[in-house]
Design an enzyme around this catalytic site. Sequence first.
Site, mmCIF file in Angstrom:
data_model
loop_
_atom_site.group_PDB
_atom_site.id
_atom_site.type_symbol
_atom_site.label_atom_id
_atom_site.label_comp_id
_atom_site.label_asym_id
_atom_site.label_seq_id
_atom_site.Cartn_x
_atom_site.Cartn_y
_atom_site.Cartn_z
ATOM 1 N N GLY A 130 0.938 -1.413 -0.383
ATOM 2 C CA GLY A 130 -0.194 -0.479 -0.218
ATOM 3 C C GLY A 130 0.872 1.337 -0.014
ATOM 4 O O GLY A 130 0.327 2.363 0.238
ATOM 5 N N CYS A 173 -15.682 3.523 -26.493
ATOM 6 C CA CYS A 173 -16.691 3.998 -26.874
ATOM 7 C C CYS A 173 -17.834 4.655 -25.234
ATOM 8 O O CYS A 173 -19.109 3.644 -25.259
ATOM 9 C CB CYS A 173 -18.102 3.410 -27.494
HETATM 10 N N1 LLP Z 1 -0.920 -7.290 0.036
HETATM 11 C C1 LLP Z 1 -1.836 -7.306 0.110
HETATM 12 C C2 LLP Z 1 -2.849 -8.533 0.478
HETATM 13 C C3 LLP Z 1 -2.917 -6.577 -1.294
HETATM 14 O O1 LLP Z 1 -4.134 -6.644 -1.431
HETATM 15 C C4 LLP Z 1 -1.754 -5.585 -2.430
HETATM 16 C C5 LLP Z 1 -2.789 -4.963 -2.931
HETATM 17 C C6 LLP Z 1 -0.770 -5.774 -1.946
HETATM 18 C C7 LLP Z 1 0.329 -6.200 -1.297
HETATM 19 C C8 LLP Z 1 -0.215 -4.427 -2.720
HETATM 20 O O2 LLP Z 1 -0.023 -3.004 -2.500
HETATM 21 P P1 LLP Z 1 0.311 -1.770 -3.396
HETATM 22 O O3 LLP Z 1 1.996 -1.928 -2.389
HETATM 23 O O4 LLP Z 1 0.100 -2.290 -4.852
HETATM 24 O O5 LLP Z 1 -0.808 -0.397 -3.147
HETATM 25 N N2 LLP Z 1 -6.792 -1.923 -8.818
HETATM 26 C C9 LLP Z 1 -5.996 -0.832 -7.364
HETATM 27 C C10 LLP Z 1 -5.135 -1.184 -6.731
HETATM 28 C C11 LLP Z 1 -5.312 -2.417 -5.532
HETATM 29 C C12 LLP Z 1 -4.206 -2.965 -4.718
HETATM 30 C C13 LLP Z 1 -4.957 -4.759 -4.119
HETATM 31 N N3 LLP Z 1 -4.098 -4.928 -3.521
HETATM 32 C C14 LLP Z 1 -4.817 0.426 -7.901
HETATM 33 O O6 LLP Z 1 -5.261 0.792 -9.125
HETATM 34 O O7 LLP Z 1 -4.676 1.440 -7.179
#
Ligand code: LLP
Length: 436
Positions: free
Chosen positions: A252, A366
């Site tokens: 995150g 579209c």
């Molecule tokens: N660990 C778990 C359990 C997760 O569910 C996620 C992301 C991460 C790590 C990695 O998170 P990051 O470091 O990439 O923030 N589609 C959305 C983001 C969805 C994230 C889902 N889980 C977007 O485009 O912002």
Amino acid sequence: MEVIEKVFPNTSEITSLGKLEIGGCDVQNLAQKYGTPFYIFDSEHIENVCDTYNTEFISRYQNTQVVYGSKAFANKSIFKIILDKGLGADVVSGGELTLAILCGINPEKIYFHGNNKTEIELKLAQEAGLSKIVVDSFHELELLNSLSQNNYVIQDILIRLSPAIELDERTHKYTTTGILDSKFGFAIDNGDAEKAINLIESMNNLNLIGIHFHLGSPIFSIVPYVLGIKKVIEFLSQFKNLKLKEFSPGGGFAVPYTIEDKTPSVKEYAEAICNTLNESLDFFNMPKPKLIIEPGRAIIGPAGVAIYSVGAIKNIENVRKYISVDGGMGDNIRPALYGAKYEAVVINRLWDERPKEKVTIVGRYCESGDILIKDILLPEIKSGDIIAIPVSGAYSTSMASNYNMIPRPVIISVKDGMDSIIRKRESLSDLFKMDV
Ligand code: LLP
């Protein structure tokens, strides 16, 4: 140029001839060579970020494993960098799991997440010898225990908790996960987490080795991590039989998408997480588990740039000027889905110092909602110009679709003046090859 310095990949520069280079490659030349739209990834940038995460966390908490959140972009060439840098992989499906194994990631470093893994996927994970299945529900506990019983194995697991930590309005509700009202994990506040831990103790074929939580993505402050770690460690301190070998506050970590975005540095995230974990464990006199962190976006997002060509231009006097490009919501759904904001530069007009005009960059799909960037100031644009949108490396290509039966773009990596294809452009026949 501020935007190039702040949100383009590390190796980006504008040459004395006013050309944009990434990884020593002239992006306009790449557009000629490969055609648009395409995505370009700066390998050196990815390597540097992996190094930074390793250094900042391991220097503060030696027993740390950095794990790449591969849902941000799972690809063979990217996994190769991940492997070389000693990172593990967080996977959420049989597909990501199979690719990680195929690319040589050690199963010991593969964390299998997901709120509804299928029986087939769990079997696949067990066959691959995964010891880090992150169980998300009572249903999955029962299923995995019975599969393990049938295979005469004792399966190591982590469980995902939901500590009810709210995030501020900068995180979209669709990507907020660590709250009570979430499909993910065992909530602490309603007693589910306690029930799950006690249930696992009574199960013959599951062995609880660790605890995970993931609050959401992106998280623009260190505060939720601090609150989450404190709450979860305090909660765990009551389970005297629990041998906590691993602890994961998830991923995150935010990155700036625009020049206005302010995000904590990797150092600040690391300081907050490592210090809070150390202090909380010391306070409750608990031994130090391995720390697992799971950056996805932070590793791959800023390394990727989307490149489009401008086609139709529609100026509605006193209303709006629409600039249509040859990609859009099919290759990047994030603006439409989350209202995500991006910067853009017109790479063949980097020299243009004249007053800029306000335009809206839209895709070719579209839907009126297929808007990539609303109201951005750019030099006067002509059809045929090339537009680069930075910080496009995470959750764009991985969430891409074939909506409108449009092939997904080619993906290129660059390093030291060399470019190579890391995913081919789909052809028209690829689009209906599964049709019967
Ligand atoms: N660990 C778990 C359990 C997760 O569910 C996620 C992301 C991460 C790590 C990695 O998170 P990051 O470091 O990439 O923030 N589609 C959305 C983001 C969805 C994230 C889902 N889980 C977007 O485009 O912002």
